[in-house]
Scaffold this motif. Structure first.
Motif: not given
Length: 148
Positions: A26, A29, A109, A113
């Motif tokens: 995470h 990203r 993000d 996701w």
């Protein structure tokens, strides 16, 4: 530090709980989003984005929907403890001007996701509100379309 901290561990959707997302992935990203969406990102903001959840290796990953139900006082105390743990771990600070951009990328993000790995979850858990908030923020940052 955060390699083994799983995200989405308490989500009611098994596809999210078992999606294999980790804090480390995470954070990577979030750095990618930050540097691709914003110009002239200072190294301090990149360093912060790359470690923004490292404190979870000590405190655990507290789900945002849970934190949203807390009183203002409890949120303040939790954020103060996060800051203490980050300082004890020697983690970087975020330049104040960039804190909103990092927070935006963090939330973007998460939304992306969920959309990719468990789109049915977008209909509960506050994701419709998150989408609207992200669109407003993107417009405020002058970003236009951010892939929602």
């Amino acid at each position: 530090m955060t390699h083994d901290v799983n995200r989405w561990h308490s989500n009611p959707h098994s596809r999210l709980r078992n999606s294999g997302d980790t804090v480390l992935r995470h954070q990577f990203r979030v750095v990618e989003l930050l540097t691709s969406l914003f110009h002239s990102v200072p190294q301090a903001a990149i360093d912060y984005a790359a470690t923004h959840d490292d404190h979870e290796s000590v405190m655990g990953d507290m789900p945002s929907p849970e934190k949203a139900q807390w009183s203002a006082e409890l949120r303040r105390l939790y954020e103060a403890r996060e800051a203490e743990v980050r300082a004890q771990m020697g983690l970087p600070h975020c330049p104040p001007h960039w804190a909103a951009q990092v927070a935006f990328c963090d939330r973007l993000d998460a939304y992306r996701w969920v959309a990719k790995h468990c789109p049915e979850a977008l209909h509960d858990g506050g994701f419709s509100e998150l989408r609207e908030d992200l669109l407003r923020q993107a417009e405020g940052f002058g970003l236009g379309e951010v892939g929602l």
